[in-house]
Design a protein around this motif. Structure first.
Motif, short mmCIF file in Angstrom:
data_model
loop_
_atom_site.label_atom_id
_atom_site.label_comp_id
_atom_site.label_asym_id
_atom_site.label_seq_id
_atom_site.Cartn_x
_atom_site.Cartn_y
_atom_site.Cartn_z
N ARG A 157 14.16 -5.25 -5.88
CA ARG A 157 14.76 -3.98 -5.45
C ARG A 157 13.84 -3.16 -4.60
O ARG A 157 14.27 -2.27 -3.86
N TYR A 158 12.53 -3.46 -4.71
CA TYR A 158 11.58 -2.44 -4.34
C TYR A 158 10.51 -3.01 -3.42
O TYR A 158 10.22 -2.47 -2.36
N ALA A 186 -4.57 2.07 7.63
CA ALA A 186 -4.82 3.04 6.55
C ALA A 186 -5.50 2.36 5.37
O ALA A 186 -6.43 2.90 4.77
N PRO A 202 -6.59 2.23 -6.31
CA PRO A 202 -7.20 1.40 -5.26
C PRO A 202 -8.70 1.23 -5.38
O PRO A 202 -9.26 0.34 -4.76
N SER A 230 0.20 -0.15 11.08
CA SER A 230 -0.02 1.23 10.60
C SER A 230 -0.44 1.22 9.13
O SER A 230 -1.19 2.09 8.69
N ALA A 282 -9.47 2.76 3.66
CA ALA A 282 -9.39 3.41 2.34
C ALA A 282 -10.12 2.59 1.29
O ALA A 282 -10.78 3.15 0.41
N ARG A 324 9.50 -5.43 5.88
CA ARG A 324 9.38 -4.58 7.07
C ARG A 324 8.16 -4.94 7.92
O ARG A 324 8.04 -4.47 9.06
N PHE A 360 4.66 -1.53 12.38
CA PHE A 360 4.72 -1.02 11.01
C PHE A 360 3.58 -1.59 10.19
O PHE A 360 2.84 -0.86 9.49
N LEU A 392 10.10 -3.78 1.13
CA LEU A 392 8.96 -3.16 1.82
C LEU A 392 8.16 -4.21 2.57
O LEU A 392 7.84 -4.04 3.76
N TRP A 450 0.80 -1.23 0.00
CA TRP A 450 0.00 0.00 0.00
C TRP A 450 0.83 1.28 0.00
O TRP A 450 0.55 2.22 -0.76
N PRO A 451 1.90 1.36 0.81
CA PRO A 451 2.65 2.64 0.82
C PRO A 451 3.29 2.99 -0.52
O PRO A 451 3.51 4.16 -0.79
N GLN A 452 3.58 2.02 -1.34
CA GLN A 452 4.27 2.34 -2.61
C GLN A 452 3.29 2.45 -3.78
O GLN A 452 3.70 2.45 -4.94
N LEU A 453 2.02 2.57 -3.46
CA LEU A 453 0.99 2.71 -4.51
C LEU A 453 1.38 3.81 -5.50
O LEU A 453 1.67 4.94 -5.10
N GLY A 454 1.36 3.48 -6.77
CA GLY A 454 1.60 4.49 -7.81
C GLY A 454 3.05 4.78 -8.08
O GLY A 454 3.37 5.74 -8.79
N THR A 455 3.95 3.97 -7.57
CA THR A 455 5.38 4.23 -7.79
C THR A 455 6.09 2.97 -8.28
O THR A 455 5.64 1.86 -8.05
#
Lengths: 456, 456
Positions: free
Chosen positions: A91-92, A112, A323, A108, A116, A99, A105, A96, A74-79
């Motif tokens: 790599r990405y 969200a 989303p 949290s 959403a 974590r 973490f 994530l 979720w935090p990297q949505l759109g990237t």
């Protein structure tokens, strides 16, 4: 005996079949204390006292079903969507997800993400958690807490080449045991809303022993299965190299492609694969936007439906950047049109695309409701007695023009007041945002809607 | 001598070339009383008193340029997109446009449309009005009133086969005269923001005499020209049948494809067409979402840029369903990826798509700013002294998570605070909504921003 707890009066829009928009103006829906619909009748027949009377510009729609969500992403949505899939993962994305070993973490993110999605009308979501048992069970708890219907899976992945050392199950047997424990823990929550789902990440991330063990776990536990299947050239080719057969055949041999399995993507499924999966009762989570970035081709949706395959839609957060499932519906129409027409102008029009591939907004919405429910074996998606009352409202008229539905058309009298519902429906699917969503119900109970969360 | 009227301090993001994201943290922009940028310097050098200090989570971006908007079609945004282009025009679109004979009706659209686009950061729009002089001039007045930079064209269309009897110029000569009068009327508004633009609808709607007359009017008046060009198989084939040459060649013969002409779509432009248009100085308004519905193929963007053709982006309201140019940027990335990969899974990957077609969010944003400005010959799109100060802000951090930017990532510390701007920028392009847009400036003056209009 069921007691009616909620009575709602207004205009109902739904898609009982893939080609039919059903419009029921001024109807009354009664909902029982078991969370299911008791009756749907015209207001002129049912005179029961009404709890909620939807105004003329508001419509009631069946809740949206998102068949494919990677919750930790979720935090990297759109990237990161310019990277190839394997690079994007290593790599990405894996760093994530790793974590989520930190439960704080992970929580949290869940706190969200779940609201959403509910705010966007997603009443049912099928989640990949992470490899971590505590984080995964916490995701299920978040769904119970926020009242989202959900299938939550601990991700199993043990292959030393297909996973990084920092994010990997230590062995096949330990992975199967952890998945089994997560099933028990989620079942122990004892919520009618949340089910566990067995989740081998995808074949490249799993050893034979793990795939075999999870297939046995599926039989033993009765839990559904989700994984990725024939997503793109790289992954499809990998499975062919390793097993000499397609993903579908391999997954069926391991007992993972079975009744109500949720197989994400399927861009490269052959006609034989489609027939096999249809026979097994497995379904596809079509993720149109994610496939633009990682799929290398468009899922042959019409061919799949013609073969009787169960198909629904997925956002594939965060391989997809969107989303909201209404937006995913719009993307599914878009890619179907591009498959139909083709893309390369240097080819003649007769050689450019694949004829008869296009779908419209009605079929797209059916995929996101009834289609998804059929993939899961869920009694939802239709406004009929006995179905779960999972639903949401969209406000289509707003005097302040605040909404980007831009239903200035209605205010200007472009459409007769309650006429031309197919066009209004098309506009809702393409233009409604969380700010246009009012009520959301899951299992007959109201949850926070879009307006509350979007602060409008 | 220019007097500095506004000083803004904060983080500036822009794309000075199609491949470069320029990040200037903690810079000071000074704007003169002529509406142009005076200086852009690091805050450690420029110690001038600051009028607006953007907080850490807010970024300043150059204003977006929408090269192709059919203003009268605003009410039908997001509808009718399952129809073929000719049917969509005759059954659906022409009757709506014809209603702009009623100036009150037209004004009610303009007063919704212009602020809605400004709220989305569209500081410059190139508009098709209707065939009506009063409605078209009123659109220009609405742009002046709301302070949007705009090119506004009276639509010229007189062909008895290509237009309906109820929505048609009575003759070529009367059409040319009406267009000439609309140019004078718009110039008489004497606003630095608004220019007239000569607007033959497209070749199928215009007789030879009209095309010839408008070409002469372009030379005589010095006004720019806009029209459609090689949009899809039907239109492209029609022009080949009628003239024996492509749209580009035909338009160049009529003097309509000229320096800074805005040619919408171009999906079927050949390499020869691209070279011809590049030599003439004409530009293409690439409308990625509209082309999904009506284009039959993807505009060969990379090939066009390699040949030095000027290219920007258009929403093509209402052939496209998305009024926001950031969303159009995202769609331009999507269709470029689909052109690159191809769509038909039954073809081998090497035969499926057109290699080297993909663009990323940086190139897309460049198209929507600098690219569009170069098409128009407008000094905008860059944060450099002498450029118009057309700009907007996006808030990327919101403690309440109200925004659907979903920058939960920032709050969770996924990204170091001011690190990894390319990823943040990608997220802004894909996820920012009107609710995330704060300030909007056109020609150095603040106009209503997204938050004001979306009521959040």
């Amino acid at each position: 005996m069921t007691i009616v707890t909620t009575t709602i009066r207004g205009t109902l829009l739904s898609t009982p079949t893939s080609e039919v928009l059903d419009v029921r103006e001024d109807h009354v829906v009664t909902v029982g204390d078991d969370g299911r619909i008791v009756s749907v009748e015209p207001a002129e027949i049912n005179h029961a006292p009404v709890d909620i009377h939807l105004d003329r510009g508001t419509v009631l729609l069946p809740g949206l079903i998102d068949l494919h969500v990677h919750a930790p992403q979720w935090p990297q949505l759109g990237t990161g969507l310019d990277l190839p899939l394997d690079e994007w993962l290593f790599r990405y994305t894996f760093p994530l997800e790793a974590r989520c070993a930190d439960l704080g973490f992970a929580n949290s993110i869940w706190s969200a993400l779940v609201p959403a999605l509910l705010a966007r009308g997603t009443t049912t979501a099928v989640y990949y958690g992470s490899i971590h048992e505590p984080a995964t069970v916490a995701l299920a708890e978040a769904c119970v807490r926020h009242r989202q219907r959900a299938y939550v899976g601990r991700v199993a992945m043990d292959h030393p080449q297909g996973t990084p050392a920092f994010y990997r199950d230590p062995s096949a047997s330990e992975a199967v045991a952890a998945s089994a424990r997560s099933i028990e823990a989620i079942r122990a929550l004892d919520s009618p809303l949340v089910q566990p789902i067995i989740t081998p990440r995808f074949i490249p991330a799993c050893t034979d022993a793990l795939l075999e063990g999870l297939g046995e776990l599926a039989t033993a536990s009765g839990a559904l299965v989700q994984t990725h299947c024939s997503e793109n050239d790289w992954e499809h080719g990998y499975v062919l190299d390793r097993f000499g057969v397609s993903d579908s055949v391999a997954l069926s041999r391991f007992g993972l492609a079975r009744d109500h399995s949720v197989l994400a993507h399927g861009c490269l499924l052959s006609d034989d694969d489609l027939t096999l999966l249809s026979r097994l009762g497995a379904g596809v989570a079509h993720c149109p936007l994610s496939n633009v970035y990682f799929g290398n081709a468009v899922f042959p949706l019409r061919r799949a439906l013609e073969r009787g395959l169960r198909v629904g839609l997925g956002s594939d957060i965060a391989g997809g950047a969107e989303p909201g499932m209404l937006a995913v519906c719009a993307h599914s129409v878009n890619v179907s049109r591009m498959l139909d027409d083709g893309v390369d102008q240097r080819l003649g029009s007769e050689r450019r695309g694949v004829a008869d591939s296009a779908i419209d907004a009605t079929t797209a919405f059916w995929l996101a409701t009834v289609g998804g429910a059929e993939v899961l074996g869920l009694e939802a998606g239709r406004f009929e007695p006995g179905q779960w009352f999972d639903a949401f409202t969209v406000t289509t008229i707003d005097e302040t023009d605040r909404h980007n539905l831009d239903l200035v058309g209605t205010r200007l009298g472009i459409w007769p007041d309650l006429d031309d519902w197919p066009r209004r429906f098309e506009k809702i699917v393409r233009r409604a945002t969380p700010a246009d969503i009012g009520h959301v119900w899951v299992g007959g109970q109201a949850v926070s809607g879009g307006r509350a969360l979007s602060g409008g």
